[in-house]
Scaffold this active site. Structure first.
Site, short mmCIF file in Angstrom:
data_model
loop_
_atom_site.label_atom_id
_atom_site.label_comp_id
_atom_site.label_asym_id
_atom_site.label_seq_id
_atom_site.Cartn_x
_atom_site.Cartn_y
_atom_site.Cartn_z
N HIS A 101 0.85 -1.19 0.00
CA HIS A 101 0.00 0.00 0.00
C HIS A 101 0.88 1.23 0.00
O HIS A 101 2.01 1.20 0.47
CB HIS A 101 -0.96 0.01 1.19
CG HIS A 101 -0.32 -0.09 2.53
ND1 HIS A 101 0.21 -1.28 3.01
CD2 HIS A 101 -0.12 0.82 3.50
CE1 HIS A 101 0.71 -1.08 4.23
NE2 HIS A 101 0.53 0.19 4.55
N HIS A 103 0.93 5.31 1.03
CA HIS A 103 0.29 6.39 1.78
C HIS A 103 0.32 7.67 0.97
O HIS A 103 1.38 8.05 0.45
CB HIS A 103 1.03 6.63 3.10
CG HIS A 103 0.96 5.50 4.06
ND1 HIS A 103 0.09 5.46 5.11
CD2 HIS A 103 1.69 4.35 4.12
CE1 HIS A 103 0.28 4.34 5.79
NE2 HIS A 103 1.23 3.64 5.21
#
Length: 136
Positions: A101, A103
């Protein structure tokens, strides 16, 4: 391909509700539940990859293009003063959920966040040795 016990797989594929700000066939982007700043979001691939090193190159390229697109949107709509892109790989680097992932963190003057490190002071010889070890 999903991993059965991965919370980010479940969120990315809509099995667990989230505050989504973008979705397409490959990605879901959600607001972070523990934001560093107003608008902090996560780009989640719908397929499971533990980290950057498992991510196919084509997917990695799409992540950066999506980060740029959403970063522009956040800067404009949230009136941010700056922007951080962060991506951690491995526990030592701060990764806590082992599903790739990225940010997206809008930054604001006086937001009191300190996303930084203490600069080292290597010698020229140390830099040369490191260069020799990793030159590609």
């Amino acid at each position: 391909m999903q991993e059965e016990n991965c919370i980010f797989c479940k969120i990315a594929n809509g099995e667990i509700p989230s505050k989504s700000i973008y979705e397409d066939e490959e990605f879901r982007v959600i607001l972070d539940l523990g934001p560093a700043a107003k608008g902090h979001a996560l780009i989640l691939p719908k397929s499971h990859y533990a980290n950057l090193f498992e991510l196919p190159e084509e997917t990695a390229k799409k992540v950066i293009v999506l980060a740029k697109k959403l970063g522009n949107q956040m800067m404009d709509k949230l009136h941010a003063d700056g922007f951080n892109l962060m991506q951690n790989n491995g526990e030592a680097a701060g990764q806590t959920v082992f599903h790739f992932h990225m940010h997206l963190i809008p930054r604001y003057k006086d937001d009191n966040q300190k996303i930084q490190w203490v600069p080292g002071k290597p010698t020229g010889e140390e830099l040369e040795e490191i260069q020799k070890q990793i030159i590609y």
